[in-house]
Structures are given as C-alpha cells and as structure tokens.
Design an enzyme around this catalytic site. Structure first.
Site, PDB file in Angstrom:
ATOM      1  N   ILE A   1       0.930  -1.334  -0.034  1.00 31.99           N
ATOM      2  CA  ILE A   1       0.224  -0.071  -0.018  1.00 31.99           C
ATOM      3  C   ILE A   1       0.761   1.178  -0.049  1.00 31.99           C
ATOM      4  CG2 ILE A   1      -2.215  -1.008   1.097  1.00 31.99           C
ATOM      5  CD1 ILE A   1      -1.353   0.203   3.652  1.00 31.99           C
ATOM      6  N   SER A   2       2.112   1.120   0.285  1.00 29.56           N
ATOM      7  CA  SER A   2       3.138   2.488   0.176  1.00 29.56           C
ATOM      8  C   SER A   2       4.401   2.068   0.262  1.00 29.56           C
ATOM      9  CB  SER A   2       2.703   3.159   1.459  1.00 29.56           C
ATOM     10  OG  SER A   2       3.807   4.000   1.850  1.00 29.56           O
ATOM     11  N   GLN A   3       5.125   2.564  -0.698  1.00 26.83           N
ATOM     12  CA  GLN A   3       6.483   2.671  -0.859  1.00 26.83           C
ATOM     13  C   GLN A   3       7.252   3.878  -0.419  1.00 26.83           C
ATOM     14  OE1 GLN A   3       8.556   0.364  -3.667  1.00 26.83           O
ATOM     15  NE2 GLN A   3      10.495   1.398  -2.237  1.00 26.83           N
ATOM     16  N   GLY A   4       7.618   3.517   0.833  1.00 28.31           N
ATOM     17  CA  GLY A   4       7.954   4.945   1.394  1.00 28.31           C
ATOM     18  C   GLY A   4       9.509   5.152   1.322  1.00 28.31           C
TER      19      GLY A   4
ATOM     20  N   ASP B   1       9.436  13.188  12.699  1.00 27.32           N
ATOM     21  CA  ASP B   1       8.899  13.258  11.505  1.00 27.32           C
ATOM     22  C   ASP B   1       7.496  13.676  11.254  1.00 27.32           C
ATOM     23  OD1 ASP B   1       8.809  12.865   8.728  1.00 27.32           O
ATOM     24  OD2 ASP B   1       8.933  10.694   8.360  1.00 27.32           O
TER      25      ASP B   1
HETATM   26  N1  LIG Z   1      -1.723   1.241  10.653  1.00 25.93           N
HETATM   27  C1  LIG Z   1      -1.816   1.560   9.270  1.00 25.93           C
HETATM   28  N2  LIG Z   1      -3.059   1.468   9.009  1.00 25.93           N
HETATM   29  C2  LIG Z   1      -3.289   1.922   7.456  1.00 25.93           C
HETATM   30  N3  LIG Z   1      -2.583   2.493   6.728  1.00 25.93           N
HETATM   31  C3  LIG Z   1      -1.152   2.752   7.365  1.00 25.93           C
HETATM   32  C4  LIG Z   1      -0.655   2.424   8.601  1.00 25.93           C
HETATM   33  N4  LIG Z   1       0.378   2.793   8.851  1.00 25.93           N
HETATM   34  C5  LIG Z   1       0.817   3.431   7.559  1.00 25.93           C
HETATM   35  N5  LIG Z   1      -0.080   3.298   6.687  1.00 25.93           N
HETATM   36  C6  LIG Z   1      -0.210   4.211   5.404  1.00 25.93           C
HETATM   37  O1  LIG Z   1       0.961   3.947   4.769  1.00 25.93           O
HETATM   38  C7  LIG Z   1       1.700   5.246   4.494  1.00 25.93           C
HETATM   39  C8  LIG Z   1       3.427   5.065   4.945  1.00 25.93           C
HETATM   40  O2  LIG Z   1       3.537   4.560   6.277  1.00 25.93           O
HETATM   41  P1  LIG Z   1       4.576   5.000   7.258  1.00 25.93           P
HETATM   42  O3  LIG Z   1       4.434   6.622   7.391  1.00 25.93           O
HETATM   43  O4  LIG Z   1       4.532   4.535   8.448  1.00 25.93           O
HETATM   44  O5  LIG Z   1       5.772   4.921   6.555  1.00 25.93           O
HETATM   45  P2  LIG Z   1       7.090   5.561   5.981  1.00 25.93           P
HETATM   46  O6  LIG Z   1       6.608   7.094   5.754  1.00 25.93           O
HETATM   47  O7  LIG Z   1       7.382   4.620   4.500  1.00 25.93           O
HETATM   48  O8  LIG Z   1       7.971   5.225   6.854  1.00 25.93           O
HETATM   49  P3  LIG Z   1       9.483   6.040   7.375  1.00 25.93           P
HETATM   50  O9  LIG Z   1       9.296   7.533   7.311  1.00 25.93           O
HETATM   51  O10 LIG Z   1       9.531   5.661   8.525  1.00 25.93           O
HETATM   52  O11 LIG Z   1      10.367   5.615   6.373  1.00 25.93           O
HETATM   53  C9  LIG Z   1       1.270   6.168   5.653  1.00 25.93           C
HETATM   54  O12 LIG Z   1       1.218   7.527   5.102  1.00 25.93           O
HETATM   55  C10 LIG Z   1      -0.150   5.518   5.548  1.00 25.93           C
HETATM   56  O13 LIG Z   1      -1.007   5.996   4.517  1.00 25.93           O
HETATM   57 MG   LIG Z   2       5.649   8.263   6.867  1.00 23.77          MG
END
Ligand SMILES: Nc1ncnc2c1ncn2[C@@H]1O[C@H](COP(=O)(O)OP(=O)(O)OP(=O)(O)O)[C@@H](O)[C@H]1O
Ligand SMILES: [Mg+2]
Lengths: 267, 219
Positions: free
Chosen positions: B10-13, B129
């Site tokens: 669902i997300s590629q951070g 963050d």
């Molecule tokens: N518990 C959750 N339930 C549903 N969606 C989530 C959840 N956690 C994260 N997401 C979705 O995934 C996206 C990315 O998650 P998250 O912010 O934790 O990771 P990231 O930004 O890739 O992490 P980092 O900044 O540590 O590299 C969030 O913006 C949100 O849209």
């Molecule tokens: Mg994030």
C-alpha cells in the site's frame, strides 16, 4: 554588442554583501548606459534552471548542496519549495571545518582533499547521524569530531575519518532526498551546487535513485559550481515572462530564499 | 510467522514498504525496512535496527498516553518487520486535499492535532517526522486522530527538541499545503493550550525560526 542584448541580469542574492553590491552597481550602470531593462535573479533559482536545461530534466527533486546551502527542493504551485534543509550549518561549511580539524590543506579546496583522502580510508567509525523528517543537522557531528579528535586519532587514520565522514554525511543527504521523492511522488533527481561535484555523493545518489526505478541527472562539474551563465539563463526566463527589476528597486540581499521567487515559466 | 498470508503493497516510502495483510486473522499492516545499498553496511544495520526498535517502543508509549496509534502486534527484528493494526481511514494529507483548508472544520482539526502533539511531547516523546502523511483519521472521521510512523522518534525532555520537532513540521506542512499559514497557526494554538510548557516551547520555536532565517546562505 549592446544592440544584441535584450536585458541585463544580475544576482540579487543570496550571497556575500560586497561582491553582490559591486555587481549590482555595474549592472545598474550598464542598463542605464545601454537603455536596457534590468532583471534581478536569485542565485539558487539560477542553479536549478541551469541544471534543468543542461540535463534536460523536467521535474526533478533538486538537492542543492554548497558552502552556504543545503536544501531539498521541488516545484509546486509556482514556487521552488524547500521541502528539506539543514537546520544549522550547511554541508560545505561543515566539510571545510572538518578539514581544518583533521589538518587538511585548502589547496585546491578542503572538500576535494577530503574526497581524495577518503578513498584511502576503510575503517568505519560511527558518527552522529541526524535526520529530522526531511531536514538534517550537522552541528552535532562537527562538535563530536572536534571533541573526540584526539581519541579518534589513536584508532583511526585521517583517511578513515574522511571516509566515515563522507559515508555518514552523504547518507543523510541521500536519505532526505529519498524522503522528498516519496513525499512528492517524483522520480528524477538533480544535484546542484559545489558539493555536488563529489563523486561519492553522486555514486550513492545513483544507487538510491536506481533502486527506486528513477533517474539521476548527471550534472557537469562546470555547471555545478557557480557560473555567470546560470544567472543569465534564469534571468532570461523571468524576463520572457514579463519580469523586470526597476533600477530604483535594484537592491541586493544577503538572504533571499528560493521560495520567494514567483516561478511563472513552468506549467 | 505469517506464512501463506497475502500481502498487498500500500505504500512505498523512503525506507520501507507498507503492506496490507492479516495477522492472526486480524486486519493488519506490516512495515518492512530494507537495507539501503548506498549506505555503508555498518551504518545501515545500525539505522535499520534503531528505527525498528524506536517505532515499536514509541507507538506503545503513545498509546499509553491516551493517544490513538495502531496496536503493535509483533516486532520481528530478524526480518526488520513491524506488524500492526490496520487503520481504516485516510491520512490528514489526503483529507486536506479534499476540503477547504480555511474552513472552520479544518482549523479545528489543526487545533486538535496541535493538542495531540503537545500530549506526545508532555510524555517526552519527540516524533521526529511530523507531517500530514504521518497522521491519520480513523474512518476518515476528523475527530479520530491517529499518530503513525514513529521510526525517527526518540525520548527527550529538552525544550530544543520539542521546538525543532514543531519547526520541522511547520516547514513540511507549509511546503506540502501552500497558503495554509492559518491552519498551522491554529495547530500551534492547540499545542500551546494543551502543553505543560506551551510558552517555553513557543518561545524556543521562535528562536529556532530566527536561527533558520539568519543562517548564512553564502554561495
Ligand atoms: N496502521 C496503518 N493502517 C493503515 N495505513 C497505514 C498504517 N500505517 C501506515 N499506513 C499508510 O502507509 C503510509 C506509510 O506509512 P509510514 O508513514 O509508517 O511509513 P514511511 O513513511 O514509509 O516510513 P518512514 O518515514 O519510517 O520511512 C502512511 O502514510 C499511511 O498512508
Ligand atoms: Mg510516513
């Protein structure tokens, strides 16, 4: 020949007061002598536009790294917006001060000497790594090295310290660039500014960008460092879109943020 | 542990991928941090480990403070994976793209986000963050603020760390949502109302901002 010119572009800032002022005076004289409009340009926007045209890059995340600047920039809604930056000292400034602590020469430049010596180092030492969101901080790292230098020198060579410093600092820069890419959903990167000449930084950035399936634009060293062409080119873009600077307002400013400029030449 | 379960990206951070999955038949997400090839292996291992640990630990602390955060199901240190509750809803960033950012409702949401951040800080958690993508709304309900993404979080009692946390958020907020100064000032109002040391933090924030403006910007 003056009759082949459309306008006179000069650097309005940011930069050091004295050189900015002397150029502004010459620009004012010339524009009145030749009856040409004057265009004040932001130095950072000059770097960005020069990079975009030289690399043929449409919409990159820009990492701007120099002696006085450390910014991660992306275009949005008619501005070059700063998504990340240093919250204390600039990366180039930190490298210069580090070079002094470990006793490197200034010839040809401290940054270049760090880069060369780092190639001979291989023993990694952990240094403070400080990333806050899309921002970085270097002052803690510098004061750590200043305080610990005698202890570190017992176990590590100057080459090891240069190596570890580059690995740490450039990782921080690559990380915030990647965060901005994810945040803005952009897949191209352009590095500008003097520190962008560093080949290790370029190499690390390339690995990161390729892992994301994106593209790192290769910036020619001649355009990475400050040049007059970039001011002429960015000024021309402004001029062609109706911007001129009245002589009465042709001041200079040491602090002139990238996002203060209205960018009306992009879609 | 979770073998055979379907995982949908669902997300590629920047540092990790977030997949939707099941964990012991509950709706879950798993956040996996992978090693970065550009980083020196020793540095990489240290960063990956410390962020996985901070995230697991501080989400729990956040929940203990009475704030909403996903329930942590498992911290799998071996594979750098964190399993947590799936939040049905949207991020605040997505929400703000859909509404008028000067509406009373948006200003009220910002106020309550400010209060949530103050509570977090009063519990000595610095998020590290703060952005509108790292705050969610359960069921897309503006009353149900959920704090996520604690990878850069740490424990601190210093005024400076609190002020910098807000400063970093301010800058990310204004670049992500241009012309939303009012929204951010409402957030700060909420922060100052709720915080145990609102005046101290906001004075310090002004100093941090001034430092930012004064910072030399030579060539
Ligand atoms: N518990 C959750 N339930 C549903 N969606 C989530 C959840 N956690 C994260 N997401 C979705 O995934 C996206 C990315 O998650 P998250 O912010 O934790 O990771 P990231 O930004 O890739 O992490 P980092 O900044 O540590 O590299 C969030 O913006 C949100 O849209
Ligand atoms: Mg994030």
């Amino acid at each position: 020949m003056p009759d082949q010119l459309d306008c006179i572009c000069y650097t309005k800032g940011p930069g050091m007061g004295a050189p900015l002022l002397s150029v502004a005076i010459v620009a004012r004289v010339l524009c009145q002598l030749w009856k040409l409009p004057l265009v004040g340009v932001n130095h950072c926007v000059g770097h960005i536009e020069m990079g975009r045209v030289v690399c043929n890059s449409k919409d990159p995340i820009i990492l701007y790294v120099s002696g006085g600047n450390t910014q991660v920039i992306a275009y949005s809604m008619s501005r070059y917006r700063i998504f990340g930056e240093t919250i204390d000292i600039a990366v180039g400034n930190m490298l210069d001060r580090f070079a002094r602590v470990v006793g490197l020469s200034n010839d040809p430049s401290p940054g270049y000497n760090i880069e060369q010596l780092a190639k001979k180092g291989n023993k990694f030492v952990h240094l403070p790594y400080i990333v806050k969101g899309m921002d970085v901080s270097f002052s803690g790292l510098l004061s750590f090295i200043e305080k610990q230098k005698d202890v570190l020198k017992d176990t590590h060579t100057a080459a090891d310290l240069c190596f570890s410093l580059q690995e740490t600092v450039f990782s921080m820069l690559v990380e915030i660039t990647e965060r901005a890419m994810a945040h803005c959903n952009i897949n191209e990167v352009l590095i500008v500014g003097g520190v962008g000449c560093n080949e290790r930084l370029q190499e690390m950035m390339k690995i990161m960008v390729e892992e994301r399936g994106g593209k790192l634009h290769h910036m020619d060293e001649r355009y990475c460092i400050d040049n007059g062409c970039m001011i002429a080119y960015a000024g021309l873009l402004q001029f062609m879109n109706g911007f001129t600077t009245p002589v009465s307002e042709s001041t200079v400013t040491q602090r002139f943020r990238t996002d203060e400029v209205l960018v009306n030449w992009r879609e | 542990m979770n073998e055979g379960t379907k995982e949908e990206l669902i997300s590629q951070g920047a540092e990790g991928r977030v997949y939707r999955t099941q964990f012991q038949s509950k709706d879950a997400i798993v956040k996996e941090r992978f090693s970065k090839k550009y980083r020196h292996p020793e540095l990489d291992a240290k960063i990956t480990r410390s962020r996985l640990n901070s995230e697991g630990r501080n989400i729990e602390k956040c929940r203990q403070l009475g704030l909403d955060s996903p329930a942590v199901f498992l911290v799998d240190k071996h594979n750098s994976r964190l399993y947590m509750e799936y939040i049905e809803g949207c991020t605040v960033k997505e929400h703000l793209r859909l509404v008028d950012t000067n509406s009373a409702e948006a200003l009220d949401l910002a106020l309550r986000i400010g209060k949530a951040i103050a509570t977090l800080h009063d519990g000595n958690i610095i998020h590290g963050d703060l952005t509108t993508s790292n705050i969610m709304l359960r069921e897309r309900d503006v009353q149900k603020i959920v704090m996520i993404d604690f990878g850069l979080s740490y424990i601190s009692t210093s005024l400076e760390d609190r002020a910098v946390d807000l400063y970093v958020m301010e800058r990310a907020f204004l670049s992500t949502h241009p012309n939303s100064e009012e929204l951010f000032s409402s957030l700060l109002t909420g922060y100052v109302q709720q915080s145990k040391n609102g005046k101290g933090v906001s004075d310090r924030l002004n100093q941090v901002r001034a430092r930012g403006r004064k910072k030399s910007m030579l060539g």
